[in-house]
Scaffold this motif. Sequence first.
Motif, PDB file in Angstrom:
ATOM      1  N   UNK A 106      13.384  14.280  12.954  1.00 33.36           N
ATOM      2  CA  UNK A 106      13.935  15.160  11.913  1.00 33.36           C
ATOM      3  C   UNK A 106      12.905  16.158  11.387  1.00 33.36           C
ATOM      4  N   UNK A 107      11.629  15.934  11.695  1.00 36.23           N
ATOM      5  CA  UNK A 107      10.584  16.840  11.207  1.00 36.23           C
ATOM      6  C   UNK A 107      10.387  16.742   9.711  1.00 36.23           C
ATOM      7  N   UNK A 108      10.334  15.490   9.196  1.00 35.12           N
ATOM      8  CA  UNK A 108      10.123  15.280   7.759  1.00 35.12           C
ATOM      9  C   UNK A 108       8.961  14.314   7.550  1.00 35.12           C
ATOM     10  N   UNK A 109       8.314  14.361   6.382  1.00 35.03           N
ATOM     11  CA  UNK A 109       7.181  13.462   6.125  1.00 35.03           C
ATOM     12  C   UNK A 109       7.583  11.986   6.205  1.00 35.03           C
ATOM     13  N   UNK A 110       6.611  11.158   6.601  1.00 37.92           N
ATOM     14  CA  UNK A 110       6.794   9.706   6.663  1.00 37.92           C
ATOM     15  C   UNK A 110       5.889   9.068   5.624  1.00 37.92           C
ATOM     16  N   UNK A 111       6.494   8.273   4.732  1.00 31.44           N
ATOM     17  CA  UNK A 111       5.761   7.618   3.643  1.00 31.44           C
ATOM     18  C   UNK A 111       5.731   6.120   3.894  1.00 31.44           C
ATOM     19  N   UNK A 112       4.548   5.537   3.822  1.00 28.18           N
ATOM     20  CA  UNK A 112       4.359   4.110   4.041  1.00 28.18           C
ATOM     21  C   UNK A 112       3.927   3.453   2.729  1.00 28.18           C
ATOM     22  N   UNK A 113       4.748   2.534   2.213  1.00 26.97           N
ATOM     23  CA  UNK A 113       4.403   1.764   1.017  1.00 26.97           C
ATOM     24  C   UNK A 113       4.076   0.352   1.490  1.00 26.97           C
ATOM     25  N   UNK A 114       2.791   0.088   1.663  1.00 31.74           N
ATOM     26  CA  UNK A 114       2.345  -1.081   2.432  1.00 31.74           C
ATOM     27  C   UNK A 114       1.866  -2.212   1.524  1.00 31.74           C
ATOM     28  N   UNK A 115       2.323  -3.427   1.867  1.00 30.83           N
ATOM     29  CA  UNK A 115       1.919  -4.644   1.149  1.00 30.83           C
ATOM     30  C   UNK A 115       2.280  -5.813   2.052  1.00 30.83           C
ATOM     31  N   UNK A 116       1.464  -6.079   3.078  1.00 31.85           N
ATOM     32  CA  UNK A 116       1.880  -6.987   4.147  1.00 31.85           C
ATOM     33  C   UNK A 116       0.743  -7.872   4.632  1.00 31.85           C
ATOM     34  N   UNK A 117       1.077  -9.130   4.898  1.00 28.83           N
ATOM     35  CA  UNK A 117       0.109 -10.078   5.436  1.00 28.83           C
ATOM     36  C   UNK A 117      -0.033  -9.973   6.948  1.00 28.83           C
ATOM     37  N   UNK A 118       0.702  -9.047   7.576  1.00 29.18           N
ATOM     38  CA  UNK A 118       0.597  -8.869   9.017  1.00 29.18           C
ATOM     39  C   UNK A 118       1.724  -9.557   9.764  1.00 29.18           C
ATOM     40  N   UNK A 119       1.512  -9.790  11.056  1.00 28.51           N
ATOM     41  CA  UNK A 119       2.557 -10.350  11.912  1.00 28.51           C
ATOM     42  C   UNK A 119       2.742 -11.848  11.649  1.00 28.51           C
ATOM     43  N   UNK A 120       3.987 -12.306  11.852  1.00 30.91           N
ATOM     44  CA  UNK A 120       4.268 -13.742  11.789  1.00 30.91           C
ATOM     45  C   UNK A 120       3.880 -14.366  13.122  1.00 30.91           C
ATOM     46  N   UNK A 121       2.855 -15.204  13.089  1.00 31.10           N
ATOM     47  CA  UNK A 121       2.351 -15.818  14.323  1.00 31.10           C
ATOM     48  C   UNK A 121       3.464 -16.586  15.035  1.00 31.10           C
ATOM     49  N   UNK A 122       4.366 -17.195  14.263  1.00 35.40           N
ATOM     50  CA  UNK A 122       5.448 -17.989  14.859  1.00 35.40           C
ATOM     51  C   UNK A 122       6.403 -17.139  15.675  1.00 35.40           C
ATOM     52  N   UNK A 123       6.412 -15.827  15.426  1.00 30.97           N
ATOM     53  CA  UNK A 123       7.341 -14.932  16.130  1.00 30.97           C
ATOM     54  C   UNK A 123       6.629 -14.016  17.117  1.00 30.97           C
ATOM     55  N   UNK A 124       5.413 -14.361  17.512  1.00 33.70           N
ATOM     56  CA  UNK A 124       4.585 -13.398  18.235  1.00 33.70           C
ATOM     57  C   UNK A 124       5.188 -12.940  19.563  1.00 33.70           C
ATOM     58  N   UNK A 125       5.851 -13.820  20.277  1.00 40.41           N
ATOM     59  CA  UNK A 125       6.418 -13.412  21.569  1.00 40.41           C
ATOM     60  C   UNK A 125       7.485 -12.332  21.370  1.00 40.41           C
ATOM     61  N   UNK A 126       8.254 -12.450  20.294  1.00 40.25           N
ATOM     62  CA  UNK A 126       9.323 -11.492  20.034  1.00 40.25           C
ATOM     63  C   UNK A 126       8.820 -10.156  19.508  1.00 40.25           C
ATOM     64  N   UNK A 127       7.687 -10.162  18.777  1.00 37.28           N
ATOM     65  CA  UNK A 127       7.285  -8.927  18.092  1.00 37.28           C
ATOM     66  C   UNK A 127       6.012  -8.288  18.621  1.00 37.28           C
TER      67      UNK A 127
END
Length: 504
Positions: A106-127
Amino acid sequence: MDIEELRATIASGGAPKYHEANAAKGKLFARDRVEHLVDKGSFVEDGYFANAMATGLPADGVVTGTARIDGRPVCLMANDSTVKAGSWGARTVEKLIRIIERAYADGVPMVYLVDSAGARITDQVDLFPGRRGAGNIFYNQVRASGSIPQVCALFGPSAAGGAYIPAFCDVVAMVDKNASMYLGSDRMVEMVTGEKTTLEEMGGARVHCTESGVGHFLCADEDEALGVVKRYLSYLPSNWTKRPPAAEPVASADVDLRALVPANERQAFDMRKYVKGLVDADSFFEVHARWAKELVTGFARLDGRPIGVVANNSMFKGGVLFVDSSDKAARFVQLCDAFNVPLLFLADVPGFMVGSAVEKQGIIRHGAKMVSAISEATVPKICVVVRKAYGAGLYAMAGPGFGPDATLALPTAKIAVMGADAAVNAVYARKIADIDDAEERERFVADKRAEYEADIDIVRLASELVIDGIVEPENLRDELIGRYAASADKERGFSRRRHGVTPV
């Protein structure tokens, strides 16, 4: 399954105890952050029911969608740290990829509001490993870089691979004492290396905004961080094909520019005050204010139109260019050039730092990176020698050989390979040492210094067309306004190639 009941459950996020823990730290709920940031009623959410069949994973821990900020469309994401600490699952990753792809398309700005512990190890194959895995988030960020503005406000952790989301953004605002970025937790670091540290010492907001340079704005609270996002976007177009948005022109602040600059080049002065006396009042928005302070970078408005400012500040390390200040300049110049923001260079630079310490740090390589960025920048760019520009410092500040639209100088400016004292010593060191009489030695040095000063006289340089004009401080603002207006529609080509090989 009752849809309305499910909708209400998703809207509330995680369990109350997590909301209470966040509130105790001064942290807002992810949906409240979005509401505080965007124009009222403008947010349209995507993927609201993501992973709705799972228990305790509302929206799979991330809010994504479109909105408007000050009337302009944006895309955004916001980690919900009340849901498994904002960690990523497979649907989280898919939502992030889709919203970045949407912003780019769309050619519009992307805003990231970040507050994350990272990937879920239990789901690593899927993600983690696949074509639409977490790596594709970063691929899309890199593809969008320089095409659309990307800005991050970091309210909590951004851990492990997730730390690259802010790293790939144009700028990062970090909330002091809450925000952090790190590839490995303090426990992992101790296990792997034996080092005992804390998240705050290793990757806290203050560390990244003052030492590593990964963070750009150190914010006291979340409201300030959200304000940074808004203000940053106000200087930039929605994408690389458009011009930056103009505002109503405002007169500059009442600053005596002539009196501000000491005649003695060894006497420091604060270049930030000079900038504020030159641009529209209250428009200067400094970027990376706490890192590599010998160089000032930031946005401002000149007669209502955005410009990017790169200026040496003798208040810190004499304004000498170091490894970090070279990187700071290169990144900011590339940012401005990507989004059609004209550049103003205010030079008061003795040159690059010398010595074994900086050579081991790669000062030549980092200096070359800065010079490369300035050479490749095709936006209107003007170099003003405020007091001095010596050696490669002249080159690094977009001097005459680097395609500026103009090189201007104040009447007291000096341009040379080096300062008079250093030059006389370099050429006549043995001769000076051989003069036994102190008065005679002093007279000899003074004479040679006078010869050198005459050789680099600013009028002579103007006569030889090395510089394009000598401007009185009181007239500099009007001169710049006129010259930028004349260059507004300049041809932007640089070289016949895909891209250069940057000395990184």
